[in-house]
Write a protein that holds these residues in place. Structure first.
Motif, short mmCIF file in Angstrom:
data_model
loop_
_atom_site.label_atom_id
_atom_site.label_comp_id
_atom_site.label_asym_id
_atom_site.label_seq_id
_atom_site.Cartn_x
_atom_site.Cartn_y
_atom_site.Cartn_z
N ARG A 13 -17.17 22.65 -8.69
CA ARG A 13 -18.49 22.23 -9.14
C ARG A 13 -18.69 20.73 -8.94
O ARG A 13 -19.74 20.28 -8.45
N LEU A 14 -17.69 19.93 -9.26
CA LEU A 14 -17.79 18.48 -9.09
C LEU A 14 -17.89 18.10 -7.62
O LEU A 14 -18.68 17.22 -7.25
N ARG A 15 -17.10 18.74 -6.76
CA ARG A 15 -17.18 18.44 -5.33
C ARG A 15 -18.56 18.74 -4.77
O ARG A 15 -19.09 17.98 -3.96
N GLU A 16 -19.13 19.87 -5.17
CA GLU A 16 -20.47 20.22 -4.71
C GLU A 16 -21.50 19.18 -5.16
O GLU A 16 -22.37 18.78 -4.38
N THR A 17 -21.40 18.73 -6.39
CA THR A 17 -22.32 17.72 -6.91
C THR A 17 -22.15 16.40 -6.16
O THR A 17 -23.13 15.76 -5.77
N ILE A 18 -20.91 16.00 -5.95
CA ILE A 18 -20.63 14.75 -5.23
C ILE A 18 -21.19 14.83 -3.81
O ILE A 18 -21.85 13.89 -3.34
N LEU A 23 -22.26 11.01 -3.59
CA LEU A 23 -21.62 10.16 -4.59
C LEU A 23 -20.15 9.99 -4.24
O LEU A 23 -19.61 10.64 -3.37
N GLY A 24 -19.49 9.17 -4.97
CA GLY A 24 -18.05 9.03 -4.82
C GLY A 24 -17.68 7.83 -3.98
O GLY A 24 -18.49 7.21 -3.32
#
Length: 79
Positions: A13-18, A23-24
């Motif tokens: 989920r975090l990778r998809e959002t990033i 981001l990142g």
């Protein structure tokens, strides 16, 4: 500087959002920006190894700056 390591369930989920929001920051960029030092391959590997070891141990809050200081002290003692 402390970071929170996401639990396995949250990683996707975090990778998809990033990715979706661009981001990142790479570890190399972070080292240059926050520590004002060259991000050598050895230093990057040390940070990633420390993060992984903490994750395996169930520690999800990691002090990156302290990990780097510990590595620097160890490196100096080896010379």
């Amino acid at each position: 500087m402390k970071i929170e390591i996401p639990k396995d369930d949250d990683v996707r989920r975090l990778r998809e959002t990033i990715d979706q929001h661009n981001l990142g920051q790479s570890i190399a960029e972070w080292i240059e920006q926050h520590l004002d030092r060259e991000p050598t391959n050895e230093l990057i590997e040390v940070i990633l190894g420390h993060i992984e070891a903490c994750r395996i141990a169930g520690i999800y809050s990691v002090d990156i700056t302290q990990a780097i200081k510990t590595h620097d002290q160890w490196s100096e003692s080896q010379t």
